[in-house]
Design a protein around this motif. Structure first.
Motif, PDB file in Angstrom:
ATOM      1  N   GLU A 189     -19.676 -27.384 -46.052  1.00 48.83           N
ATOM      2  CA  GLU A 189     -20.750 -28.030 -45.297  1.00 48.83           C
ATOM      3  C   GLU A 189     -21.092 -29.391 -45.892  1.00 48.83           C
ATOM      4  O   GLU A 189     -21.319 -30.362 -45.157  1.00 48.83           O
ATOM      5  CB  GLU A 189     -21.979 -27.119 -45.265  1.00 48.83           C
ATOM      6  CG  GLU A 189     -21.768 -25.862 -44.409  1.00 48.83           C
ATOM      7  CD  GLU A 189     -23.000 -24.976 -44.342  1.00 48.83           C
ATOM      8  OE1 GLU A 189     -24.118 -25.466 -44.552  1.00 48.83           O
ATOM      9  OE2 GLU A 189     -22.848 -23.766 -44.062  1.00 48.83           O
ATOM     10  N   ASN A 247     -31.012 -27.291 -45.883  1.00 47.69           N
ATOM     11  CA  ASN A 247     -30.981 -26.765 -44.518  1.00 47.69           C
ATOM     12  C   ASN A 247     -30.347 -25.384 -44.433  1.00 47.69           C
ATOM     13  O   ASN A 247     -30.823 -24.521 -43.699  1.00 47.69           O
ATOM     14  CB  ASN A 247     -30.273 -27.759 -43.599  1.00 47.69           C
ATOM     15  CG  ASN A 247     -31.174 -28.922 -43.242  1.00 47.69           C
ATOM     16  OD1 ASN A 247     -32.057 -28.793 -42.406  1.00 47.69           O
ATOM     17  ND2 ASN A 247     -30.979 -30.065 -43.893  1.00 47.69           N
ATOM     18  N   HIS A 248     -29.269 -25.139 -45.187  1.00 46.25           N
ATOM     19  CA  HIS A 248     -28.719 -23.790 -45.081  1.00 46.25           C
ATOM     20  C   HIS A 248     -29.578 -22.780 -45.819  1.00 46.25           C
ATOM     21  O   HIS A 248     -29.538 -21.591 -45.499  1.00 46.25           O
ATOM     22  CB  HIS A 248     -27.243 -23.718 -45.464  1.00 46.25           C
ATOM     23  CG  HIS A 248     -26.866 -24.049 -46.867  1.00 46.25           C
ATOM     24  ND1 HIS A 248     -27.477 -23.511 -47.973  1.00 46.25           N
ATOM     25  CD2 HIS A 248     -25.871 -24.834 -47.340  1.00 46.25           C
ATOM     26  CE1 HIS A 248     -26.887 -23.955 -49.071  1.00 46.25           C
ATOM     27  NE2 HIS A 248     -25.917 -24.761 -48.724  1.00 46.25           N
ATOM     28  N   ASP A 268     -31.956 -21.600 -43.189  1.00 43.83           N
ATOM     29  CA  ASP A 268     -31.235 -20.663 -42.330  1.00 43.83           C
ATOM     30  C   ASP A 268     -31.095 -19.301 -43.014  1.00 43.83           C
ATOM     31  O   ASP A 268     -31.488 -18.263 -42.476  1.00 43.83           O
ATOM     32  CB  ASP A 268     -29.858 -21.256 -42.010  1.00 43.83           C
ATOM     33  CG  ASP A 268     -29.121 -20.508 -40.910  1.00 43.83           C
ATOM     34  OD1 ASP A 268     -29.697 -19.576 -40.316  1.00 43.83           O
ATOM     35  OD2 ASP A 268     -27.965 -20.870 -40.642  1.00 43.83           O
ATOM     36  N   ARG A 301     -30.747 -18.409 -32.169  1.00 40.79           N
ATOM     37  CA  ARG A 301     -30.446 -19.740 -31.615  1.00 40.79           C
ATOM     38  C   ARG A 301     -31.551 -20.744 -31.957  1.00 40.79           C
ATOM     39  O   ARG A 301     -31.267 -21.931 -32.163  1.00 40.79           O
ATOM     40  CB  ARG A 301     -30.268 -19.650 -30.102  1.00 40.79           C
ATOM     41  CG  ARG A 301     -28.999 -18.922 -29.684  1.00 40.79           C
ATOM     42  CD  ARG A 301     -28.909 -18.853 -28.165  1.00 40.79           C
ATOM     43  NE  ARG A 301     -27.837 -17.978 -27.732  1.00 40.79           N
ATOM     44  CZ  ARG A 301     -26.779 -18.378 -27.035  1.00 40.79           C
ATOM     45  NH1 ARG A 301     -26.645 -19.641 -26.701  1.00 40.79           N
ATOM     46  NH2 ARG A 301     -25.852 -17.518 -26.673  1.00 40.79           N
ATOM     47  N   HIS A 304     -30.866 -21.895 -35.518  1.00 42.10           N
ATOM     48  CA  HIS A 304     -29.718 -22.795 -35.571  1.00 42.10           C
ATOM     49  C   HIS A 304     -30.068 -24.157 -34.989  1.00 42.10           C
ATOM     50  O   HIS A 304     -29.667 -25.198 -35.544  1.00 42.10           O
ATOM     51  CB  HIS A 304     -28.534 -22.211 -34.802  1.00 42.10           C
ATOM     52  CG  HIS A 304     -27.353 -23.133 -34.752  1.00 42.10           C
ATOM     53  ND1 HIS A 304     -26.549 -23.387 -35.843  1.00 42.10           N
ATOM     54  CD2 HIS A 304     -26.881 -23.927 -33.744  1.00 42.10           C
ATOM     55  CE1 HIS A 304     -25.628 -24.264 -35.512  1.00 42.10           C
ATOM     56  NE2 HIS A 304     -25.808 -24.614 -34.247  1.00 42.10           N
ATOM     57  N   GLU A 305     -30.803 -24.185 -33.885  1.00 41.16           N
ATOM     58  CA  GLU A 305     -31.157 -25.460 -33.249  1.00 41.16           C
ATOM     59  C   GLU A 305     -32.036 -26.302 -34.167  1.00 41.16           C
ATOM     60  O   GLU A 305     -31.865 -27.524 -34.267  1.00 41.16           O
ATOM     61  CB  GLU A 305     -31.857 -25.211 -31.919  1.00 41.16           C
ATOM     62  CG  GLU A 305     -32.143 -26.451 -31.095  1.00 41.16           C
ATOM     63  CD  GLU A 305     -30.884 -27.154 -30.605  1.00 41.16           C
ATOM     64  OE1 GLU A 305     -30.976 -28.366 -30.282  1.00 41.16           O
ATOM     65  OE2 GLU A 305     -29.811 -26.512 -30.531  1.00 41.16           O
ATOM     66  N   VAL A 335     -32.168 -26.119 -37.536  1.00 37.32           N
ATOM     67  CA  VAL A 335     -31.353 -26.575 -38.665  1.00 37.32           C
ATOM     68  C   VAL A 335     -30.439 -27.717 -38.239  1.00 37.32           C
ATOM     69  O   VAL A 335     -30.282 -28.715 -38.953  1.00 37.32           O
ATOM     70  CB  VAL A 335     -30.556 -25.394 -39.255  1.00 37.32           C
ATOM     71  CG1 VAL A 335     -29.502 -25.883 -40.243  1.00 37.32           C
ATOM     72  CG2 VAL A 335     -31.497 -24.395 -39.933  1.00 37.32           C
ATOM     73  N   ARG A 336     -29.833 -27.573 -37.072  1.00 37.43           N
ATOM     74  CA  ARG A 336     -28.951 -28.633 -36.557  1.00 37.43           C
ATOM     75  C   ARG A 336     -29.712 -29.952 -36.424  1.00 37.43           C
ATOM     76  O   ARG A 336     -29.201 -31.024 -36.800  1.00 37.43           O
ATOM     77  CB  ARG A 336     -28.393 -28.200 -35.208  1.00 37.43           C
ATOM     78  CG  ARG A 336     -27.370 -29.133 -34.603  1.00 37.43           C
ATOM     79  CD  ARG A 336     -26.865 -28.589 -33.269  1.00 37.43           C
ATOM     80  NE  ARG A 336     -27.850 -28.735 -32.214  1.00 37.43           N
ATOM     81  CZ  ARG A 336     -28.006 -29.856 -31.485  1.00 37.43           C
ATOM     82  NH1 ARG A 336     -27.273 -30.916 -31.750  1.00 37.43           N
ATOM     83  NH2 ARG A 336     -28.900 -29.912 -30.533  1.00 37.43           N
ATOM     84  N   ARG A 337     -30.923 -29.876 -35.904  1.00 42.87           N
ATOM     85  CA  ARG A 337     -31.707 -31.093 -35.693  1.00 42.87           C
ATOM     86  C   ARG A 337     -32.206 -31.694 -37.009  1.00 42.87           C
ATOM     87  O   ARG A 337     -32.220 -32.916 -37.162  1.00 42.87           O
ATOM     88  CB  ARG A 337     -32.901 -30.799 -34.769  1.00 42.87           C
ATOM     89  CG  ARG A 337     -32.494 -30.604 -33.309  1.00 42.87           C
ATOM     90  CD  ARG A 337     -33.635 -30.047 -32.471  1.00 42.87           C
ATOM     91  NE  ARG A 337     -33.207 -29.869 -31.084  1.00 42.87           N
ATOM     92  CZ  ARG A 337     -33.634 -30.614 -30.062  1.00 42.87           C
ATOM     93  NH1 ARG A 337     -34.501 -31.592 -30.271  1.00 42.87           N
ATOM     94  NH2 ARG A 337     -33.206 -30.396 -28.838  1.00 42.87           N
ATOM     95  N   ILE A 348     -30.762 -31.465 -39.945  1.00 40.66           N
ATOM     96  CA  ILE A 348     -29.602 -32.129 -40.568  1.00 40.66           C
ATOM     97  C   ILE A 348     -29.376 -33.493 -39.923  1.00 40.66           C
ATOM     98  O   ILE A 348     -29.187 -34.507 -40.612  1.00 40.66           O
ATOM     99  CB  ILE A 348     -28.341 -31.253 -40.442  1.00 40.66           C
ATOM    100  CG1 ILE A 348     -28.440 -30.026 -41.339  1.00 40.66           C
ATOM    101  CG2 ILE A 348     -27.083 -32.063 -40.804  1.00 40.66           C
ATOM    102  CD1 ILE A 348     -27.312 -29.031 -41.168  1.00 40.66           C
ATOM    103  N   GLY A 349     -29.412 -33.550 -38.592  1.00 38.87           N
ATOM    104  CA  GLY A 349     -29.210 -34.811 -37.887  1.00 38.87           C
ATOM    105  C   GLY A 349     -30.238 -35.859 -38.273  1.00 38.87           C
ATOM    106  O   GLY A 349     -29.897 -37.036 -38.493  1.00 38.87           O
TER     107      GLY A 349
END
Length: 399
Positions: free
Chosen positions: A74, A210-211, A214, A251, A254-255, A257-259, A261-262
């Motif tokens: 990652e 971030n992980h 999660d 979900r 995950h959404e 964490v994805r955001r 990170i971005g």
């Protein structure tokens, strides 16, 4: 081969300008020197063993949680993306991200902290220094040399990705492994590393924060309502829940964490470009000699990062369930270390060859190398074999 040289920023690490390897080798016809370093790391035994080394949860706690290997992958993805967007060498950034934890102990920081205490009378232990030791000495794969014979730039990044090690007030004594290697090759320990190495360091921060959100949520160590108190993360949860009011738990996590990170990556890009525009480096040596990191978070994102760490420390890393796991892990490491130090004849034959007398410094370093290279499950098996009087002490092959 590499991302095109004409697209590099002038202060990038360009393969053709590498300072080379300690042992001269012909160049590869199909890969740049940094791509070759990356491939050597991926094929290393120490890298494969990361699959069974703790990130936060001991390996046998569950197949879903991150391990040191998945964490490293990652980090490499994030580092590669940042480097490519900044006109830097994505292959060097990727290489350093993959290599940064190769010296980590079993049981994550629990194992590391125990080895630090046990090795304090014998020159100390540090997982970054151990990563250097792995790639320069402990990997035995090649006919002409020990280690992986990586480029100077990769070794510099392994050692200095978190900043200079000497030459400033309050500098800690150098770990023994770094002192020893410095006798062979000058890695310029008083300067910063390349921008690619600085990217690998901040990508590590982005990935593990971030992980851990999660993994902590999925393990039930804290709830979504708990982590909302971290304003940066709470705002992201609110945005996701507004957009997707009926989204299930998995979900939603995950959404978010994805955001996050971005958002962190976008902040790093904006902040680092501003620092570089102000510093105006012309060469990679200008980056090294600037006197401050040129890649990193903005002040606002650094505040968000601190607040998240301040939440995770008591709610995850010091959760009683992890404290129990940490306590057990430290006992395993201590028991193994003290036995092998006192009775080096109980080490495997190939490790006995480098040991000295019982209790001496040479033996302590061999024992630390042996234990640091163990996976979680191997350390547990060794402990069982040596301390459970009903267990077989060895696995003999009958023929």
């Amino acid at each position: 081969m590499d991302n095109s040289t004409e697209n590099f920023a002038p202060y990038a690490c360009i393969p053709e300008q590498s300072r080379g390897r300690l042992h001269d080798e012909p160049e590869s016809a199909t890969r740049s020197c940094f791509q070759r370093d990356r491939d050597r790391i991926i094929h290393a035994a120490a890298f494969r063993r990361l699959q069974y080394k703790t990130q936060v949860f001991v390996n046998h706690e569950g197949d879903f949680f991150r391990t040191r290997l998945t964490h490293s992958l990652e980090v490499s993805q994030i580092a590669r993306s940042i480097a490519q967007n900044m006109g830097l060498n994505q292959y060097l950034a990727e290489t350093l991200a993959l290599a940064h934890d190769m010296g980590h102990t079993p049981f994550g920081h629990a194992g590391e902290f125990e080895l630090e205490e046990l090795m304090a009378p014998y020159g100390g232990f540090d997982h970054n220094a151990q990563s250097l030791r792995v790639v320069t000495n402990l990997e035995h794969r090649y006919a002409d040399f020990d280690g992986l014979n990586l480029t100077w730039e990769t070794l510099e990044g392994v050692v200095k990705h978190n900043g200079p090690l000497t030459g400033f007030d309050g500098a800690a004594p150098l770990p023994w492994a770094i002192v020893e290697y410095a006798k062979l090759q000058d890695l310029e320990l008083s300067t910063y590393a390349s921008a690619e190495a600085q990217i690998a360091a901040v990508a590590d921060d982005v990935a593990y924060n971030n992980h851990d959100i999660d993994d902590g949520l999925r393990a039930g160590l804290f709830s979504i309502n708990d982590i909302r108190q971290v304003d940066f993360v709470g705002r992201t949860f609110a945005e996701v829940e507004k957009l997707y009011p009926d989204l299930d738990f998995s979900r939603t996590v995950h959404e978010v964490v994805r955001r996050t990170i971005g958002l962190m990556v976008e902040d790093i890009l904006a902040e680092s470009r501003a620092r570089l525009a102000d510093a105006k480096p012309i060469t990679v040596d200008d980056v090294r000699g600037y006197g401050a990191a040129l890649v990193g978070f903005s002040a606002e994102m650094a505040k968000n990062d601190r607040e998240l760490k301040e939440f995770l420390f008591p709610n995850m890393y010091r959760h009683y369930k992890l404290n129990r796991m940490t306590s057990k892990a430290r006992r395993v490491v201590k028991d193994l270390f003290e036995l092998f130090l006192r009775e080096p004849e109980t080490l495997p034959t190939e490790w006995q060859a480098g040991a000295g007398a019982p209790g001496d410094e040479i033996t302590a370093r061999v024992v630390a190398d042996y234990i640091a290279g163990m996976t979680d499950r191997y350390a547990l098996d060794e402990h069982r074999r040596l301390f459970d009087l009903q267990a077989r002490t060895s696995e003999f092959t009958l023929g």
